[in-house]
Design an enzyme around this catalytic site. Structure first.
Site, mmCIF file in Angstrom:
data_model
loop_
_atom_site.group_PDB
_atom_site.id
_atom_site.type_symbol
_atom_site.label_atom_id
_atom_site.label_comp_id
_atom_site.label_asym_id
_atom_site.label_seq_id
_atom_site.Cartn_x
_atom_site.Cartn_y
_atom_site.Cartn_z
ATOM 1 N N TYR A 221 20.629 -6.759 75.855
ATOM 2 C CA TYR A 221 19.689 -6.225 74.865
ATOM 3 C C TYR A 221 19.536 -7.207 73.712
ATOM 4 O O TYR A 221 20.409 -8.021 73.443
ATOM 5 C CB TYR A 221 20.134 -4.854 74.341
ATOM 6 N N CYS A 222 18.385 -7.098 73.030
ATOM 7 C CA CYS A 222 18.157 -7.806 71.768
ATOM 8 C C CYS A 222 17.900 -6.742 70.704
ATOM 9 O O CYS A 222 18.370 -5.612 70.845
ATOM 10 C CB CYS A 222 17.006 -8.804 71.889
ATOM 11 N N PHE A 223 17.176 -7.064 69.655
ATOM 12 C CA PHE A 223 17.010 -6.074 68.584
ATOM 13 C C PHE A 223 16.089 -4.924 68.995
ATOM 14 O O PHE A 223 16.418 -3.758 68.805
ATOM 15 C CB PHE A 223 16.481 -6.738 67.310
#
Length: 369
Positions: free
Chosen positions: A97-99
């Site tokens: 995941y990222c932001f």
């Protein structure tokens, strides 16, 4: 082949099953707040992210994407892919995941796929999962009866809670014992990490379908970890159980917690000489933190007694004098403060009793639910 995207409906399963997660945000983002079982393997380092962010503001998305590719290219790109591949090899069921579950997640997934590795990314990213956990905390007090365990300092509330399956240990999550002397050797989590870990503990509690949610009667702040406002408000309205212990038992328990455990911990970490110095500073600074509430004269008396106890401990390996200042601290400070606070909420008290009596009461409460 796994699905390319992990849907938001799977958030609960991710946290309950302690799913390994690869966090590709920049280190500065990870440090501010992350999830248990996540490992920071960034697509861009802090300096790279800052440059791309500035470019985005000045020249737009396409220019920022182009700059990102130029910064993370060649050997640097290969190193990042190898780090991700190594993590996935050790954690074959990993998610990433990222932001927001946007470009960084998609690009990481694409580069891994080009290297022959399939890793799903989480829809909505960190932001959506964080919002999900906040919702868990806000809803928790409505899921089952909330009971608040109270009792004078040293009566063993944490020891009691750890024996109860229906309890959530707030102080354990905050890594702080709640009182002025409650600091532990390792630092407290960030506020965001405290909230994330609290939410996951509440998810596990709900999964086990307990008859009630048992919590210690805490202040809004546990050390520097703040309870979420809605959760704290619910605790303030909860019915109260009062744990009772003889003074002698309380004294010895506090000496064990404040003196024996902390001294051993500091010495294990720092060695005997530096450990004793750090332990002494911990006691004296903890006392200093309540100087205004004690008053100058009472603080000085306690400080003198504490210093005498430390001198005897280091010279004779005898901790008996610590009981003197702890006794005074209880009867001049902690006990009157506790009695005053309990009196204000006496109408919410359901039961008072010893450890054994409290276990029996809760077991009966459980059987009637």
């Amino acid at each position: 082949m796994p699905s390319a995207i992990v849907a938001a409906e799977q958030y609960r399963e991710i946290f309950l099953n302690q799913h390994p997660m690869m966090d590709v945000r920049a280190p500065i983002e990870f440090t501010r707040g992350a999830f248990p079982n996540s490992t920071n393997l960034p697509l861009m380092l802090d300096s790279e992210r800052e440059k791309v962010g500035t470019c985005y503001k000045q020249f737009g998305q396409q220019a920022a994407i182009a700059l990102g590719h130029s910064l993370v290219n060649g050997p640097i790109k290969q190193q990042r892919i190898e780090a991700w591949a190594s993590y996935v090899k050790a954690n074959p069921n990993a998610y990433l995941y990222c932001f927001r579950g946007g470009l960084r997640s998609q690009l990481t997934q694409q580069w891994l796929k080009e290297a022959g590795i399939e890793v799903p990314y989480i829809q909505g990213g960190y932001k959506a999962m964080r919002q999900y956990l906040i919702g868990v905390i806000e809803a928790a007090p409505t899921q089952q009866p909330l009971l608040s365990l109270s009792g004078m300092t040293g009566c063993g509330k944490t020891d009691f809670l750890l024996q109860r399956k229906e309890a959530v240990d707030l102080e354990g999550i905050a890594n702080h014992r709640g009182s002025s002397f409650g600091k532990n050797i390792d630092p407290q989590p960030t506020q965001i990490n405290f909230e994330n870990q609290l939410a996951i503990a509440l998810l596990r509690h709900q999964q086990d379908n307990h008859s009630c949610l048992l919590l210690e009667d805490e202040s809004f702040l546990i050390g520097r970890s703040a309870l979420p406002q809605s959760f704290y408000s619910a605790m303030q309205a909860a019915e109260i159980l009062v744990l009772e212990e003889p003074d002698d038992t309380r004294l010895k328990r506090l000496r064990n917690e404040y003196v024996h455990k902390m001294y051993s911990g500091f010495c294990e970490r720092l060695g005997l000489e530096a450990g004793f110095a750090a332990f002494s500073e911990y006691l004296l600074q903890s006392l200093m933190s309540i100087r205004k509430r004690l008053g100058g004269k009472q603080h000085q008396e306690l400080q003198d007694l504490m210093q005498q106890a430390l001198n005897q401990q280091i010279s004779q390996n005898d901790t008996s004098l610590h009981l003197v200042w702890i006794h005074l601290l209880l009867h001049k400070y902690y006990d009157p403060m506790y009695q005053y606070q309990l009196q204000k909420k006496s109408e919410r008290v359901l039961f008072k009793g010893s450890h054994q009596a409290m276990h029996e009461w809760l077991n009966n409460f459980k059987s009637t639910q």
